[in-house]
Design a protein around this motif. Structure first.
Motif, mmCIF file in Angstrom:
data_model
loop_
_atom_site.group_PDB
_atom_site.id
_atom_site.type_symbol
_atom_site.label_atom_id
_atom_site.label_comp_id
_atom_site.label_asym_id
_atom_site.label_seq_id
_atom_site.Cartn_x
_atom_site.Cartn_y
_atom_site.Cartn_z
ATOM 1 N N SER A 20 0.829 -1.205 0.000
ATOM 2 C CA SER A 20 0.000 0.000 0.000
ATOM 3 C C SER A 20 0.862 1.253 0.000
ATOM 4 O O SER A 20 0.599 2.212 -0.735
ATOM 5 N N ASP A 21 1.908 1.248 0.830
ATOM 6 C CA ASP A 21 2.830 2.385 0.868
ATOM 7 C C ASP A 21 3.532 2.556 -0.473
ATOM 8 O O ASP A 21 3.743 3.679 -0.941
ATOM 9 N N ARG A 22 3.902 1.439 -1.085
ATOM 10 C CA ARG A 22 4.570 1.501 -2.379
ATOM 11 C C ARG A 22 3.625 2.096 -3.432
ATOM 12 O O ARG A 22 4.034 2.929 -4.246
ATOM 13 N N ALA A 23 2.377 1.661 -3.400
ATOM 14 C CA ALA A 23 1.398 2.187 -4.351
ATOM 15 C C ALA A 23 1.265 3.696 -4.200
ATOM 16 O O ALA A 23 1.218 4.434 -5.195
ATOM 17 N N GLY A 52 -5.280 9.121 0.744
ATOM 18 C CA GLY A 52 -6.298 8.293 1.380
ATOM 19 C C GLY A 52 -6.700 7.132 0.518
ATOM 20 O O GLY A 52 -6.252 6.996 -0.622
ATOM 21 N N GLY A 53 -7.523 6.275 1.080
ATOM 22 C CA GLY A 53 -7.985 5.105 0.343
ATOM 23 C C GLY A 53 -7.281 3.844 0.788
ATOM 24 O O GLY A 53 -6.149 3.874 1.295
ATOM 25 N N LYS A 54 -7.942 2.718 0.568
ATOM 26 C CA LYS A 54 -7.395 1.422 0.999
ATOM 27 C C LYS A 54 -6.359 0.878 0.030
ATOM 28 O O LYS A 54 -5.616 -0.018 0.351
ATOM 29 N N ARG A 55 -6.347 1.404 -1.191
ATOM 30 C CA ARG A 55 -5.439 0.924 -2.240
ATOM 31 C C ARG A 55 -5.636 -0.574 -2.476
ATOM 32 O O ARG A 55 -4.675 -1.308 -2.744
ATOM 33 N N LEU A 56 -6.875 -1.014 -2.392
ATOM 34 C CA LEU A 56 -7.180 -2.438 -2.564
ATOM 35 C C LEU A 56 -6.760 -2.938 -3.935
ATOM 36 O O LEU A 56 -6.189 -4.034 -4.058
ATOM 37 N N ARG A 57 -7.034 -2.172 -4.963
ATOM 38 C CA ARG A 57 -6.757 -2.647 -6.324
ATOM 39 C C ARG A 57 -5.257 -2.792 -6.576
ATOM 40 O O ARG A 57 -4.832 -3.820 -7.109
ATOM 41 N N PRO A 58 -4.411 -1.813 -6.184
ATOM 42 C CA PRO A 58 -2.970 -2.054 -6.277
ATOM 43 C C PRO A 58 -2.501 -3.240 -5.434
ATOM 44 O O PRO A 58 -1.613 -3.991 -5.860
#
Length: 305
Positions: A20-23, A52-58
């Motif tokens: 998530s951090d990388r995304a 913000g956001g969960k970054r689920l797709r990445p």
């Protein structure tokens, strides 16, 4: 299947949080600088995507592709592209002509800050940027045919047979009584298509073309996509605005068809559990190497926002 099938407090592992951090870092790198002309457009684009956001797709791109042997560098563009498409869709969905939302990810929506015209343009530019990244990325080590297939997968996911089509079905359904099949069809397009594409893009970036493997990943993506939407609908009923980051109770207030409205809360929870079980089973086709996809499925089912 008992409640033990889904952990009571699913959370992202350190490895998934690192994805998530990388995304977030890659999105900031790929987006135009906010001081580059046209400044207001680039500010709106960065506002819509970052912070913000969960970054689920990445996460799904990284978890799938890395498990199948791709490096993170090879997955960066695909991970950023799907999230940029998602962000553009939110900026447009929040507009007064669509879902008319003033709050997204705990802060004012893009059109509230930048005006409707700039929010529309930001969404348009973000969609174009996503395809540009996927087409031009030099780290992606696949042949031309696979790169074109990745572009096709992303295009299908956000077009009339995917996300945009789902939004059209959603708008047409306001105030109407849908049956269970219509509801699933709508959300399989609106929410599920881009989630399925995220898994597919991770696999393609890793050079995975096996029919059995791709079918298992398709099942996983389908189940997680619907589970995500059911959990969203439940949170709209049970959640609080400051926790979920958007206006709670808005679906009911707008008489929108949702899983709790059609099935009731208890049956919605049962469907969520069943879909999570099926997603985990599909990931299990690959053995232990897809353990991160299992974690993501549990997280989707139990997330609080």
């Amino acid at each position: 299947m008992s409640d033990a099938a889904v952990p009571a407090a699913a959370a992202l592992s350190a490895a998934l949080l690192a994805y998530s951090d990388r995304a977030e870092a890659q999105l900031s790198r790929f987006l135009p600088p906010e001081n580059q002309a046209p400044v207001e457009l680039h500010r709106a684009m960065r506002y819509a995507v970052l912070g913000g956001g969960k970054r689920l797709r990445p996460l799904l791109v990284y978890a799938t592709g890395h498990a199948l042997g791709a490096t993170l560098e090879e997955l960066d563009a695909a991970a950023a592209a799907v999230e940029i498409i998602h962000a553009y869709s939110l900026a447009h969905d929040d507009l007064p002509a669509m879902d008319d939302d003033a709050l997204r990810r705990g802060r004012p929506t893009c059109h509230i800050v930048f005006g409707e015209a700039m929010a529309i343009l930001a969404g348009d530019a973000l969609q174009a940027l996503a395809f540009e990244l996927l087409a031009a990325d030099t780290q992606l080590q696949v042949d031309a045919a696979t790169r074109v297939e990745m572009l096709r997968v992303l295009g299908t996911a956000c077009g009339s047979q995917g996300m945009a089509g789902g939004q059209a079905l959603d708008l047409a359904a306001v105030g109407k009584r849908l049956d269970a099949g219509d509801l699933e069809r709508m959300h399989s397009h609106k929410t599920g298509a881009l989630i399925r594409a995220s898994v597919q893009l991770g696999a393609l970036a890793a050079g995975c073309h096996g029919r059995t493997e791709l079918e298992a990943l398709e099942r996983y993506g389908r189940c997680v996509g619907l589970a995500f939407q059911i959990r969203d609908d439940i949170l709209d009923v049970e959640g609080e605005s400051h926790v979920i980051g958007k206006t709670a109770g808005k679906d009911a207030a707008n008489d929108k068809p949702t899983y709790p409205a059609i099935h009731g809360l208890n049956e919605s929870r049962r469907l969520l559990e069943q879909l999570t079980y099926e997603a985990v089973a599909a990931a299990g086709t690959f053995g232990a190497r897809m353990h991160e996809l299992v974690q993501i499925a549990h997280f989707v089912a139990k997330r609080a926002s």
